[in-house]
Design an enzyme around this catalytic site. Structure first.
Site, PDB file in Angstrom:
ATOM      1  CG  ASP A  19      -1.945  -1.160   1.054  1.00  0.00           C
ATOM      2  OD1 ASP A  19      -2.273  -1.401   0.021  1.00  0.00           O
ATOM      3  OD2 ASP A  19      -2.603  -1.361   1.940  1.00  0.00           O
ATOM      4  CE1 TYR A  49      -5.624 -12.772  -1.521  1.00  0.00           C
ATOM      5  CE2 TYR A  49      -7.726 -12.608  -2.540  1.00  0.00           C
ATOM      6  CZ  TYR A  49      -6.967 -12.781  -1.161  1.00  0.00           C
ATOM      7  OH  TYR A  49      -7.481 -12.749  -0.218  1.00  0.00           O
TER       8      TYR A  49
END
Length: 508
Positions: free
Chosen positions: A280, A431
């Site tokens: 992130d 994913y």
């Protein structure tokens, strides 16, 4: 005395983030942490973070010196010499060239002087803001005075504090997958071997791997932070580690720092060094973390697929949900780089779905004018629309409600209510972003981070992390990077660029 964290709310511009703003004691720094979701207003919530710096009196002509002395104290790196009597020895990390190099005077030299001096520093901040109203301004005082803030440069030194042949090094990774993880581990191993270390082990399943023989006795809900003292005993007695390299995010860094503190209390010659691992990109003070560029690149494929689907359908609306629990860096950068996104929604900037200025009304406008639309949303955005839950995952993170599915349902319902056909294409590539091979940019970054982590351990530092700050490789004390999560600043130029690219209005 250091302040406990406190929340303050008020209308604040980026230029008002100087000490003393909003009646805060001047011993605190204001850090941007988000907007007030409950009131749905663009009021900035500021947190007075404990930084253990003296109270500053700006009328005192020596306040800059006082600030700089405190900064230097906070950013000094913990060293083994602080707690034990240990002597340096010449490094075993050779920088000799394969072929002799020529000096400027024409003579030949046997080696390249590529070692880093202990006094080398890099600037933490490089922009001198002229005014508190400048975009992204982060000022110390109301006049935006310039104060040099230097941090330690990373790299190999001429002297080390371990004998490589006796070193046992451990590597542990905590949290989820991240592009480049194997590259970092590989470079740590290769660099350790370059120093002459033969005993290198990997710890499986994060910090819990230290309790491998008794794993069934550790409850699933047991917080890792409650087991650090026992963990230290395990890896010193059973594992007998001299160096521990820890890969992870803020929580993992906090755990590593707790182990480091316990080592210092016991006066052990153990070096704890972290490598930030968060896809992130939400670690304070650093340009970026490894895996971020790859994630943004991988997100392009999902965005492009959604764009093609939406453009090919009658009144098509592409909806892509990307990673970003608290920080919207992936969503912002992916939207900006694609050039195809019409609406970008991130956790840091609240939005209204309904009403004349809401997201749904803007989607109606896009369908009326363009015939299709593309929305990109971060997984942590819009959580105020769900009933609050105290549920947490295995890592202790709050379980998020699915904003992607919620938006999909709201969009379908809205267009059905107004009698307009819509074809919503929802893509969740989470994913796909995590489990891909690192691209060239991230692979190089992983190489540098892995090597510098080993250099930092051998030079005797502990309780540190390594990263890139203003394009330079540096070492930072762990407490300084875990004070809070790094967030997208809505007053920054990057967010303004994103808004210019999408053309979206303020949804409030």
């Amino acid at each position: 005395m250091a302040l406990a964290p406190m929340d303050y709310a008020g209308s604040i511009s980026s230029g008002q983030k100087y000490l003393g703003g909003f009646g805060l004691p001047t011993s605190s720094r204001l850090q941007w942490v988000g907007y007030d979701m409950k009131s749905r207003t663009y009021q900035l919530v500021a947190r007075a973070m404990s930084v253990d710096q003296p109270q500053l009196d700006f009328s005192n002509p020596d306040w800059k010196k006082q600030f700089q002395e405190d900064f230097n104290k906070r950013f000094s790196l913990p060293h083994l010499r602080d707690v034990i009597d240990v002597e340096p020895r010449p490094t075993t990390f050779s920088l000799k060239s394969r072929t002799p190099l020529e000096n400027v005077n024409g003579t030949m030299q046997e080696s390249w002087n590529g070692y880093v001096n202990d006094d080398d520093r890099a600037l933490l901040k490089v922009i001198k803001f002229a005014s508190p109203t400048s975009a992204g301004a982060d000022c110390i005082d109301p006049d935006c005075s310039w104060i040099e803030q230097w941090v330690h440069r990373a790299g190999p030194r001429k002297q080390i504090y371990f004998e490589p042949q006796y070193v046992k090094a451990g590597i542990v990774s905590c949290g989820g997958l991240c592009p480049g993880l194997n590259d970092v581990i590989r470079q740590i191993v290769l660099t350790l071997e370059k120093y002459g270390v033969k005993n290198i082990v990997g710890i499986q399943h994060g910090f819990r791997g230290f309790f491998e023989d008794h794993l069934s006795e550790v409850p699933e809900s047991l917080a890792v932070v409650q087991t650090f003292q026992t963990l230290l005993t395990v890896f010193r007695q059973a594992r007998r580690l001299d160096m521990l390299f820890v890969l992870g995010g803020n929580g993992t860094h906090a755990g590593a720092n707790a182990i480091h503190d316990e080592c210092r209390k016991r006066k052990l010659q153990v070096s704890i060094v972290c490598v930030p691992k968060t896809i992130d990109n939400d670690i304070l003070l650093m340009d970026k973390t490894f895996g971020f560029d790859t994630a943004v690149e991988a997100a392009q494929r999902a965005i492009n697929s959604a764009y093609i689907e939406a453009h090919s359908a009658f009144h098509g609306i592409g909806l892509v949900k990307l990673m970003g629990r608290s920080s919207g860096f992936i969503t912002m950068h992916a939207s900006l780089s694609s050039g195809q996104v019409d609406i970008c929604l991130i956790p840091e900037v609240p939005f209204t779905l309904d009403g004349p200025n809401g997201v749904l009304r803007h989607l109606e406008h896009l369908i009326e004018t363009k015939g299709f639309a593309l929305v990109c949303v971060a997984e942590g955005a819009g959580q105020e629309y769900f009933q609050k839950s105290n549920a947490t995952d295995a890592s202790g993170n709050m379980v998020l409600s699915d904003i992607g599915v919620h938006l999909q349902q709201k969009i379908k319902s809205r267009f059905k209510d107004i009698g307009v056909h819509s074809d919503v294409k929802y893509i969740d590539p989470t994913y796909m972003l995590r489990a891909v091979r690192a691209n060239a940019s991230d692979a190089i970054l992983c190489t540098v981070l892995g090597q510098n982590a080993v250099h930092g351990a051998f030079v005797g530092f502990s309780g540190i992390t390594t990263g890139v700050c203003n394009t330079h490789n540096v070492y930072l004390p762990i407490p300084e990077v875990i004070k809070s999560t790094r967030f997208v600043d809505p007053n920054s130029r990057m967010w303004h660029r994103c808004l210019t690219s999408t053309g979206q209005p303020d949804f409030h």
